[in-house]
Design a protein around this motif. Structure first.
Motif, PDB file in Angstrom:
ATOM      1  N   ARG A 104      -7.288  -6.417  -5.123  1.00 13.51           N
ATOM      2  CA  ARG A 104      -7.365  -5.393  -4.402  1.00 13.51           C
ATOM      3  C   ARG A 104      -7.660  -4.137  -5.055  1.00 13.51           C
ATOM      4  O   ARG A 104      -7.990  -3.075  -4.812  1.00 13.51           O
ATOM      5  N   THR A 105      -7.850  -4.029  -6.414  1.00 15.36           N
ATOM      6  CA  THR A 105      -8.117  -2.857  -7.287  1.00 15.36           C
ATOM      7  C   THR A 105      -9.162  -3.297  -8.343  1.00 15.36           C
ATOM      8  O   THR A 105      -9.190  -4.503  -8.770  1.00 15.36           O
TER       9      THR A 105
ATOM     10  N   THR B 146       0.765  -1.300  -0.138  1.00 18.24           N
ATOM     11  CA  THR B 146       0.036   0.000   0.065  1.00 18.24           C
ATOM     12  C   THR B 146       0.936   1.306  -0.066  1.00 18.24           C
ATOM     13  O   THR B 146       1.400   1.501   1.217  1.00 18.24           O
TER      14      THR B 146
ATOM     15  N   LEU C  29      -2.133   2.370  -5.945  1.00 17.68           N
ATOM     16  CA  LEU C  29      -2.343   1.754  -4.747  1.00 17.68           C
ATOM     17  C   LEU C  29      -1.047   0.942  -4.074  1.00 17.68           C
ATOM     18  O   LEU C  29      -0.774   1.151  -2.790  1.00 17.68           O
ATOM     19  N   HIS C  30      -0.346   0.625  -5.009  1.00 18.38           N
ATOM     20  CA  HIS C  30       0.609  -0.359  -4.522  1.00 18.38           C
ATOM     21  C   HIS C  30       1.757  -0.366  -5.842  1.00 18.38           C
ATOM     22  O   HIS C  30       1.553   0.310  -6.766  1.00 18.38           O
TER      23      HIS C  30
ATOM     24  N   SER D 113      -2.151   9.123  -0.324  1.00 20.52           N
ATOM     25  CA  SER D 113      -2.212   8.202  -1.344  1.00 20.52           C
ATOM     26  C   SER D 113      -3.370   8.336  -2.339  1.00 20.52           C
ATOM     27  O   SER D 113      -4.560   8.665  -1.774  1.00 20.52           O
TER      28      SER D 113
ATOM     29  N   ALA E 157      -5.128   6.965  -4.324  1.00 18.74           N
ATOM     30  CA  ALA E 157      -6.145   5.743  -4.587  1.00 18.74           C
ATOM     31  C   ALA E 157      -6.765   5.705  -3.406  1.00 18.74           C
ATOM     32  O   ALA E 157      -8.015   5.311  -3.320  1.00 18.74           O
ATOM     33  N   GLU E 158      -6.210   5.707  -2.184  1.00 23.19           N
ATOM     34  CA  GLU E 158      -7.004   5.751  -0.795  1.00 23.19           C
ATOM     35  C   GLU E 158      -8.076   6.752  -0.872  1.00 23.19           C
ATOM     36  O   GLU E 158      -9.013   6.751  -0.132  1.00 23.19           O
TER      37      GLU E 158
ATOM     38  N   LEU F  99      -9.489   1.103  -5.027  1.00 24.02           N
ATOM     39  CA  LEU F  99      -9.390   0.260  -4.096  1.00 24.02           C
ATOM     40  C   LEU F  99     -10.462  -0.801  -3.660  1.00 24.02           C
ATOM     41  O   LEU F  99     -11.823  -0.241  -3.716  1.00 24.02           O
TER      42      LEU F  99
ATOM     43  N   PHE G  50     -11.099   6.238  -2.790  1.00 22.55           N
ATOM     44  CA  PHE G  50     -11.814   5.532  -2.121  1.00 22.55           C
ATOM     45  C   PHE G  50     -12.777   6.110  -0.872  1.00 22.55           C
ATOM     46  O   PHE G  50     -13.914   5.780  -0.929  1.00 22.55           O
TER      47      PHE G  50
END
Length: 406
Positions: free
Chosen positions: A240-241, A190, A197-198, A388, A390-391, A247, A394
């Motif tokens: 996870r995506t 993460t 995201l990763h 982040s 991506a976070e 996410l 989300f």
């Protein structure tokens, strides 16, 4: 080979090359600078000219020449040669030996504090930027930059040798090495900042290095536990995506997309490590991940076992993030009110003040408790608190969903 492939190869080779130079010249800081210059030269040349037949030898040769140049006082001559040195390289004989693990132990020198050992290893072996390391430690970037600089100076002043530690010193350094690998993996699984995201390259590198440690110490339960934890966690990566990079939380993932080979390998490691004489923090976390892995659906998760394992982990290695995760498990067992009550104990912890994970877990539990207004506010605050992208998307999406239904 594409640019990302070059980047991955260079990330893999850089610590090996640094280990070779430190073994050869016995000076850490200057060798690290030389390796960085060699990596930069490769990043510029390889995409256009192709990867040499012996890329590691190429890097060792270029870095060695850079290091020797650094020792010479004729700065002007060094500058003139720098532009052409890489093009003239003929790979020299390089021992077929990976010194990465010895480099890990060197970075965990006993004259350094545990935090400095970890930070230096993340920088020299893991390839993380100072900003990424600072976020992992929850400190300002300037503080971390000074810490890394002081660590290099301490190693130089100590006149450390590039030799494996023994006895109690080896055990002490090994625990720091495992912590470093754990942080590298977490940053890869993460990412603390950016649009993605990763960062699979970091996660794979952490797994590779942990495998190497496990090969040398197959009977160490914590080494086996850490490798199992990484494998069981990384097995979920594809699920996870969304197709657009969004996410997908654990309870919404399509578990048929989990990498079954990684799951099976991780489960076997957990079983073997639990048969050993010691129960450590990494092995406990691996056991928690294994509990999730054996559940065919989120609803089938044995949350009582998860909570019991977190309770043991919290007593063995107290940490606010462990308490945060236990609150989630407790909410599944006793209801959201119990989870929220446990979260209240973290409000006074300065390390967690305003942390997006505390805010997001509280939002989740408030939503489950039937408080959409409180959940909306905490989702919004959590989104603003993370670097982040991506976070953030989300969390903003969760808040938007509550607003549209509320």
């Amino acid at each position: 080979m594409t640019a990302p492939d070059h980047e991955g190869l260079l990330r893999e080779l850089a610590p090996q090359v640094l280990g070779t130079l430190v073994r050869r010249y016995g000076q850490f800081e200057g060798c690290e600078d030389a390796v960085q210059e060699a990596v930069l030269a490769a990043a510029v040349q390889w995409p256009g000219e192709g990867v040499p037949g012996n890329p590691r030898g190429w890097l060792v040769t270029v870095a060695s020449r850079r290091y020797v140049d650094q020792l010479r006082s004729d700065h002007a001559r060094r500058e003139r040669e720098a532009a052409t040195a890489a093009a003239e390289v003929v790979p020299e004989e390089v021992p077929d030996r990976d010194d990465t693990l010895l480099l890990l132990f060197l970075c965990c020198h006993p004259t350094l504090t545990a935090a400095s050992q970890t930070a230096l290893t993340l920088r020299a072996v893991g390839g993380l930027t100072t900003a990424e390391i600072a976020r992992a430690f929850l400190v300002p970037e300037a503080t971390m930059a000074a810490r890394i600089s002081r660590a290099k100076q301490r190693i130089r002043a100590a006149g450390s040798t590039f030799a494996p530690p023994e006895g109690a010193e080896r055990e002490e350094r090994l625990r720091v090495v495992l912590q470093v690998l754990y942080l590298i993996f977490n940053e890869g699984y993460t990412a603390s900042s950016g649009a993605l995201l990763h960062r699979p390259d970091l996660a794979r590198e952490a797994i590779r290095l942990t495998r190497a440690v496990h090969e040398q110490l197959p009977g160490d339960g914590e080494v086996g536990g850490l490798l199992a934890l990484m494998l069981l966690t990384h097995s979920r990566r594809e699920a996870r995506t969304t197709a657009g990079g969004g996410l997908v939380p654990l309870d919404e993932q399509d578990r048929t997309r989990w990498d079954r080979a990684m799951v099976e390998e991780g489960m076997a490691l957990v079983k073997a490590s639990l048969a050993g004489p010691e129960l450590g923090p990494y092995l406990l976390q691996a056991a928690i991940a294994a509990t999730h892995a054996v559940a065919p659906t989120a609803a089938a998760t044995d949350w009582r076992q998860v909570h019991a394992l977190y309770l043991v982990l919290e007593r063995l290695a107290p940490n606010p993030m462990v308490t945060l995760n236990r609150a989630v498990a407790l909410a599944e067992v006793e209801g959201p009110a119990a989870g929220l009550a446990l979260l209240a104990a973290l409000d006074a912890d300065a390390r967690m003040a305003g942390h997006h994970r505390l805010l997001s877990v509280r939002a989740h539990l408030l939503e489950k408790a039937g408080d959409p207004a409180g959940a909306y506010e905490h989702y919004r605050r959590a989104a603003r608190a993370t670097d982040s992208i991506a976070e953030r998307r989300f969390l903003d999406g969760r808040a938007a969903r509550l607003r549209s239904t509320g």
